[in-house]
Design a protein around this motif. Structure first.
Motif, short mmCIF file in Angstrom:
data_model
loop_
_atom_site.label_atom_id
_atom_site.label_comp_id
_atom_site.label_asym_id
_atom_site.label_seq_id
_atom_site.Cartn_x
_atom_site.Cartn_y
_atom_site.Cartn_z
N UNK A 28 0.81 -1.23 0.00
CA UNK A 28 0.00 0.00 0.00
C UNK A 28 0.84 1.27 0.00
N UNK A 29 2.05 1.20 0.53
CA UNK A 29 2.96 2.36 0.52
C UNK A 29 3.24 2.80 -0.91
N UNK A 30 3.35 1.85 -1.81
CA UNK A 30 3.66 2.18 -3.20
C UNK A 30 2.41 2.49 -4.03
N UNK A 31 1.26 1.95 -3.65
CA UNK A 31 0.05 2.17 -4.43
C UNK A 31 -0.72 3.43 -4.02
N UNK A 32 -0.52 3.91 -2.78
CA UNK A 32 -1.27 5.08 -2.32
C UNK A 32 -1.02 6.33 -3.15
N UNK A 33 0.24 6.70 -3.48
CA UNK A 33 0.44 7.94 -4.24
C UNK A 33 -0.31 7.97 -5.58
N UNK A 34 -0.40 6.85 -6.26
CA UNK A 34 -1.12 6.82 -7.53
C UNK A 34 -2.61 7.04 -7.34
N UNK A 35 -3.19 6.39 -6.33
CA UNK A 35 -4.61 6.59 -6.05
C UNK A 35 -4.89 8.03 -5.62
N UNK A 36 -3.98 8.57 -4.82
CA UNK A 36 -4.13 9.93 -4.31
C UNK A 36 -4.10 10.95 -5.46
#
Length: 101
Positions: A28-36
């Motif tokens: 989730x640390x790597x996927x959060x910035x894209x979703x954000x």
């Protein structure tokens, strides 16, 4: 030709071993910035408010106004095997600050 195939087989076995040992708990640390950034871009494009959820807890729920500005600042913590990381979301423009601890 045989040497090349042997080398490729060894490399593939080694990569499979290293992938299994990789720390997938921190994904989730790597996927959060894209979703954000997607939610922020949609809020800007539609000139309407939008939101994104960082994880299951209410502390990581962010809303954007029509200008793409974030309504409140927060810090998200992610932990895996032997390491922890955090993402700070700054108030206003919503800049993401990513740090390893």
């Amino acid at each position: 030709m045989t040497e090349m195939m042997l080398a490729m087989a060894i490399l593939s076995v080694l990569s499979m071993i290293s992938l299994r040992a990789a720390d997938f708990e921190i994904r989730p640390y790597y996927s959060f910035p894209g979703m954000y950034l997607m939610a922020q871009s949609e809020a800007l494009a539609e000139a309407a408010s939008g939101s994104v959820e960082g994880s299951d807890d209410a502390a990581s729920y962010f809303t954007f106004n029509a200008s793409g500005n974030v309504s409140r600042a927060a810090t998200l913590y992610f932990s895996g095997k032997g390491n922890s990381r955090r993402i700070a979301v700054e108030l206003g423009t919503g800049r993401l600050v990513m740090k390893d601890e």
